[in-house]
Design a protein around this motif. Structure first.
Motif, mmCIF file in Angstrom:
data_model
loop_
_atom_site.group_PDB
_atom_site.id
_atom_site.type_symbol
_atom_site.label_atom_id
_atom_site.label_comp_id
_atom_site.label_asym_id
_atom_site.label_seq_id
_atom_site.Cartn_x
_atom_site.Cartn_y
_atom_site.Cartn_z
ATOM 1 N N VAL A 88 4.137 -2.174 -4.025
ATOM 2 C CA VAL A 88 4.122 -2.952 -5.346
ATOM 3 C C VAL A 88 4.759 -2.073 -6.434
ATOM 4 C CG1 VAL A 88 2.372 -4.617 -4.789
ATOM 5 C CG2 VAL A 88 1.824 -2.753 -6.316
ATOM 6 N N MET A 89 5.440 -2.789 -7.395
ATOM 7 C CA MET A 89 6.068 -2.242 -8.551
ATOM 8 C C MET A 89 5.599 -2.676 -9.718
ATOM 9 S SD MET A 89 10.092 -1.324 -9.199
ATOM 10 C CE MET A 89 10.443 -0.859 -7.389
ATOM 11 N N ILE A 90 4.952 -1.787 -10.560
ATOM 12 C CA ILE A 90 4.044 -2.352 -11.688
ATOM 13 C C ILE A 90 4.858 -1.910 -13.098
ATOM 14 C CG2 ILE A 90 2.662 -0.365 -11.492
ATOM 15 C CD1 ILE A 90 0.505 -2.326 -12.565
ATOM 16 N N ASP A 91 5.010 -2.718 -14.084
ATOM 17 C CA ASP A 91 5.861 -1.947 -15.308
ATOM 18 C C ASP A 91 5.254 -2.797 -16.476
ATOM 19 O OD1 ASP A 91 7.587 -0.761 -16.406
ATOM 20 O OD2 ASP A 91 9.131 -2.497 -16.917
ATOM 21 N N HIS A 92 4.850 -2.238 -17.217
ATOM 22 C CA HIS A 92 4.153 -2.888 -18.337
ATOM 23 C C HIS A 92 2.877 -3.829 -18.031
ATOM 24 C CE1 HIS A 92 7.896 -1.767 -20.392
ATOM 25 N NE2 HIS A 92 7.086 -1.492 -21.205
ATOM 26 N N GLY A 93 2.212 -3.279 -17.200
ATOM 27 C CA GLY A 93 1.159 -4.055 -16.604
ATOM 28 C C GLY A 93 1.428 -5.258 -15.756
ATOM 29 N N LYS A 94 2.485 -5.314 -15.623
ATOM 30 C CA LYS A 94 2.926 -6.722 -14.764
ATOM 31 C C LYS A 94 3.364 -6.206 -13.112
ATOM 32 C CE LYS A 94 3.888 -10.308 -18.140
ATOM 33 N NZ LYS A 94 3.687 -9.706 -19.452
ATOM 34 N N ILE A 95 3.111 -6.883 -12.357
ATOM 35 C CA ILE A 95 3.698 -6.679 -10.947
ATOM 36 C C ILE A 95 5.117 -7.289 -10.939
ATOM 37 C CG2 ILE A 95 3.513 -7.161 -8.570
ATOM 38 C CD1 ILE A 95 1.384 -5.513 -9.415
ATOM 39 N N ILE A 96 6.212 -6.308 -10.862
ATOM 40 C CA ILE A 96 7.515 -6.955 -10.935
ATOM 41 C C ILE A 96 8.095 -7.016 -9.398
ATOM 42 C CG2 ILE A 96 8.172 -6.259 -13.314
ATOM 43 C CD1 ILE A 96 9.292 -3.761 -12.184
ATOM 44 N N LEU A 97 7.493 -6.367 -8.536
ATOM 45 C CA LEU A 97 8.107 -6.266 -7.121
ATOM 46 C C LEU A 97 6.841 -6.362 -6.123
ATOM 47 C CD1 LEU A 97 10.845 -6.649 -5.685
ATOM 48 C CD2 LEU A 97 10.940 -3.930 -5.796
ATOM 49 N N LYS A 98 7.027 -6.693 -4.829
ATOM 50 C CA LYS A 98 5.700 -6.301 -4.043
ATOM 51 C C LYS A 98 6.356 -6.882 -2.493
ATOM 52 C CE LYS A 98 2.899 -10.569 -4.777
ATOM 53 N NZ LYS A 98 1.699 -11.059 -5.150
ATOM 54 N N GLY A 99 6.097 -6.107 -1.655
ATOM 55 C CA GLY A 99 6.525 -6.476 -0.230
ATOM 56 C C GLY A 99 6.639 -5.415 0.530
ATOM 57 N N SER A 100 7.085 -5.502 1.771
ATOM 58 C CA SER A 100 7.243 -4.498 2.481
ATOM 59 C C SER A 100 8.449 -3.715 2.278
ATOM 60 C CB SER A 100 7.486 -5.112 4.284
ATOM 61 O OG SER A 100 8.797 -5.531 4.206
ATOM 62 N N LEU A 101 8.508 -2.449 2.479
ATOM 63 C CA LEU A 101 9.544 -1.572 2.150
ATOM 64 C C LEU A 101 10.954 -2.101 2.492
ATOM 65 C CD1 LEU A 101 10.271 0.651 0.102
ATOM 66 C CD2 LEU A 101 9.945 2.060 2.246
ATOM 67 N N ALA A 102 10.856 -2.333 3.858
ATOM 68 C CA ALA A 102 12.062 -2.775 4.701
ATOM 69 C C ALA A 102 12.591 -4.334 4.097
ATOM 70 C CB ALA A 102 11.461 -2.862 6.154
ATOM 71 N N GLY A 103 11.707 -4.991 3.803
ATOM 72 C CA GLY A 103 12.034 -6.267 3.381
ATOM 73 C C GLY A 103 12.637 -6.292 1.980
ATOM 74 N N ILE A 104 12.199 -5.299 0.843
ATOM 75 C CA ILE A 104 12.664 -5.017 -0.309
ATOM 76 C C ILE A 104 14.211 -4.669 -0.112
ATOM 77 C CG2 ILE A 104 12.355 -3.922 -2.415
ATOM 78 C CD1 ILE A 104 9.292 -4.310 -1.981
ATOM 79 N N LYS A 105 14.231 -3.477 0.595
ATOM 80 C CA LYS A 105 15.319 -2.870 0.718
ATOM 81 C C LYS A 105 16.669 -3.726 1.238
ATOM 82 C CE LYS A 105 15.665 1.475 1.390
ATOM 83 N NZ LYS A 105 15.276 3.063 1.946
ATOM 84 N N SER A 106 16.002 -4.560 2.324
ATOM 85 C CA SER A 106 17.187 -5.585 2.699
ATOM 86 C C SER A 106 17.742 -6.360 1.656
ATOM 87 C CB SER A 106 17.045 -6.218 4.113
ATOM 88 O OG SER A 106 15.885 -7.078 3.814
ATOM 89 N N LYS A 107 16.672 -7.005 1.087
ATOM 90 C CA LYS A 107 16.946 -7.949 0.138
ATOM 91 C C LYS A 107 17.625 -7.490 -0.897
ATOM 92 C CE LYS A 107 14.731 -10.950 -3.250
ATOM 93 N NZ LYS A 107 13.453 -10.649 -4.265
#
Lengths: 420, 309
Positions: free
Chosen positions: B202-221
């Motif tokens: 999960v990627m968090i920025d300023h306290g908010k989740i801005i991205l989450k998921g499997s690494l492979a899925g995120i990278k392909s997206k």
């Protein structure tokens, strides 16, 4: 509240504290000091060395009477004093003293007592010594010498032995402590001494234990170890464990101290004169320990809280004053109470939580305290724990993970509203 | 089935919202990365997961049950700022930490000695912690994290301040734990490590989740329109090309983003036609670093550089 985790913390605190140098030093040093002081006092009272005294009078009769009396006196029996007897008149005394001067200055001879026949009229005798102000020896001689003079003086008159006995006696003032108990007890300075001892012990122990708690919390906070520990236990468990550990340490120390005092006061090793004899009752000891245990929890909650607020010992020392007042004030009250144990202020503070930890045990040594007051004192302190502990726990919980600049008191108050 | 669910977690410090309604799920048997910049809210999130902070809102759920002491006993936690009792002895410290987790006795002692031997610390087991080098203290801290054989291992910025030897040691521990079916959660701002080790992020920025998921899925997206190019020569001509949306120079490689997913082949042709020597052309590949910069790299949307990344 109490579980295996708290127990683990308690055990660690005990291990760490009981083998720490400061604990061992303080625990041993104090009784040593006490034994030492009692010993010195006993030495002073019992007279240190073998005294050699020359008794000189101007008639054979007098000399013989003194010899008879002194030979069967206590002074001879303990074997520490030896006498030599001479008969000469005043003119011969001068050259006699000149001859003895070397011995007197060389400490081979303690002193020369000259009793002229005129003493039978005015009871004036002379004492020649390097240290004529050493009253302990002359006091001991006083009795037997006086007895001889009285015997000779009244021997010619027709008096019964009882009348003679009365004449020989000095005045002996004995103090009695009046209490509700049936027996009126003989009392010297003992209770005053005891009240001093209690005051100092409680004061020193609270300060010491509090400081150690403060340091320990600050160490955990500043070394960041607290976060590791909080991943296993709750802040409340940690604080509880630390308080119990520290309190047990202090109680063990206090037990050792009290045991030392009881040993000193009750043992025959030190022949303390009756007027400074200290007597400690079981009630006093039990109450002191129980009330101290409760008081420790109360004070240590505050010290733990203070440690959590501050980042480093320097800030903590300067911010500690509210808690320090709670220790110093009862100390001063206890001291002033020795002048007037029944002052209304002393009575009030003997019941007020925090101050009563020190004031009540001291009061007990000085006057008779009704049992209900003892119970009230403990109950009020326990009640104070229920009030203080949640607040201290909350501030501890928030503060322990805070770093950075020293918080203002207004901020600390805000912490109470935090949901942590 | 998720091992751990973070639901709507929120934490405020006075006016600052440190974590803002964060929700994510940690699957069973995975290495889970919590990534974000310094101050993004990673440590606060982890502290709430550890029940060190109580959340203002939201819950952390362990296999259907709200976390409590039970969870703490199952976790090995390595905080970002590590500390040990300086005056305590090495073995004593390890046993104490295990005892706090409810593990004591011969078994733990044996394990502790086993780990100490493995990490070359056995000879120092009776030394005081303060007499150990910093590197050895770090090793001790690893051992204390895993000694009680936890189900979950939560590591907050585990690689910060480690020397290369200990970095590898920790990597080995993490992989070994994964093989044994443990769940590893770690936070980092080092995208490299996250990319190499994590299954899920999960990627968090300023306290908010801005991205989450499997690494492979995120990278392909995110990779569909991205090309990672290693080349020689000048490619500045691409800047004005209509199919190119963005070019970013990463030093060794260049990241090129095309406007449509099917334009990557067009881009390759373009480069070949211009005679640019291509060493590596990786379509459908994007580094976590690039995704991170794209999502979190812009402060107030005016393309400011991200520091500490």
């Amino acid at each position: 509240m109490f579980n295996a985790r708290v127990l683990a913390i308690v055990k660690r605190e005990l291990r760490e504290k009981l083998i720490s140098k400061s604990f061992i030093l303080m625990t041993i040093l104090f009784p040593l000091l006490l034994f030492g002081m009692a010993g010195i006092q006993a030495l002073i009272f019992t007279d240190k060395s073998n005294d050699k005294v020359d008794i000189v009078s101007d008639t054979e009769t007098l000399t013989n009477s003194f010899q008879n009396e002194l030979m069967k006196s206590d002074l001879m029996k303990d074997g520490k004093t030896s006498f030599a007897f001479f008969t000469m008149d005043r003119s011969a005394l001068k050259s006699f003293l000149d001859g003895k001067k070397k011995d007197l200055l060389g400490n081979k001879l303690t002193g020369v007592v000259y009793i002229p026949s005129s003493a039978l009229k005015d009871k004036k005798i002379e004492y020649y010594s390097q240290t004529p102000s050493n009253i302990s020896l002359s006091r001991k001689l006083e009795g037997p010498l006086n007895k001889v003079l009285i015997d000779i003086y009244f021997g010619n008159k027709s008096l019964t032995p009882e009348e003679l006995d009365f004449a020989r006696k000095g005045i002996d003032v004995t103090g009695f402590k009046v209490s509700k108990e049936e027996n009126i007890k003989e009392e010297g300075y003992g209770s005053l001494i005891l009240s001093y001892v209690f005051t100092f012990l409680l004061y020193i122990s609270l300060l010491l234990t509090g400081q150690l708690m403060l340091q320990s919390v600050i160490e955990e906070k500043s070394s960041k170890i607290v976060e590791v520990i909080l991943s296993s236990v709750s802040p409340r468990e940690l604080m509880t464990g630390k308080i119990i550990g520290s309190a047990l340490t202090a109680l063990i120390q206090m037990s050792i101290w009290l045991a030392a005092i009881i040993t000193v006061t009750s043992s025959a090793i030190y022949a303390l004169p009756p007027e400074v004899m200290v007597s400690i009752t079981t009630t006093q000891v039990v109450f002191l320990m129980v009330n101290f245990a409760v008081g420790l929890v109360l004070f240590l909650s505050l010290f733990g809280m203070m440690g959590a607020i501050f980042d480093n010992p320097q800030d903590a020392q300067s911010g500690m004053w509210p808690v320090m007042i709670l220790i110093i004030a009862p100390f001063l009250i206890a001291m002033s109470m020795m002048q007037n144990p029944n002052s209304p202020i002393a009575n009030a503070f003997a019941l007020v939580p925090f101050t009563s930890v020190m004031v009540m045990p001291v009061k007990m040594t000085l006057v008779e305290v009704p049992v209900w007051q003892l119970f009230a004192c403990v109950v009020l302190n326990i009640a104070a724990i229920f009030l203080v502990f949640p607040i201290a726990g909350k501030i501890y919980r928030v503060g322990i993970l805070r770093t950075g600049k020293k918080p203002k008191w207004s901020e600390v108050v805000k912490w109470l509203k935090y949901k942590y | 089935m998720y091992a751990l669910e973070v639901k709507d977690l929120t934490k405020r410090f006075n006016s600052l919202v440190a974590v803002d309604h964060a929700s994510f799920e940690v699957p069973e048997g995975s290495i889970f990365g919590l990534i974000g910049r310094n101050g993004a809210g990673k440590t606060t999130t982890i502290r709430m997961m550890m029940n060190i902070y109580l959340p203002d809102e939201g819950d952390v759920v362990l296999r259907g049950v709200k976390i409590g002491q039970e969870f703490k006993n199952q976790v090995g936690y390595l905080p970002e700022e590590r500390g040990l009792y300086k005056k305590m002895k090495v073995l004593e410290t390890l046993l104490y930490f295990a005892e706090l987790k409810g593990k004591s006795g011969k078994e733990v002692q044996k394990n502790a000695e086993k780990y100490l031997k493995r990490f070359d610390l056995f000879d120092r087991r009776l030394s005081k912690v303060e007499d150990l080098s910093k590197g050895n203290q770090q090793k001790m801290q690893f051992i204390s994290t895993i000694l009680h054989d936890p189900e979950f291992i939560i590591l907050d910025e585990p690689f910060s301040g480690l020397d290369p030897v200990n970095t590898n040691l920790l990597k080995d521990i993490i992989l070994e734990m994964k093989q044994r079916g443990k769940i590893i959660i770690f936070s980092t701002h080092l995208m490299d490590f996250a990319e190499k080790m994590c299954d899920h992020i999960v990627m968090i920025d300023h306290g908010k989740i801005i991205l989450k998921g499997s690494l492979a899925g995120i990278k392909s997206k995110y990779g569909q329109r991205n090309v990672s190019l290693t080349h020689a020569g000048d490619i500045s001509f691409l800047k004005d090309n209509p199919i190119v949306e963005k070019i970013e120079d990463f030093g060794n490689s260049t990241g090129i983003k095309v406007k449509e997913a099917n334009q990557t082949q067009q881009l390759l042709k373009l480069l070949v036609d211009r005679g640019v020597p291509i060493k590596k052309f990786d379509a459908n590949e994007i580094s976590l670093h690039e995704i991170f910069i794209e999502l979190a790299g812009r402060e107030d949307g005016n393309g400011k550089e991200v520091r500490n990344v």
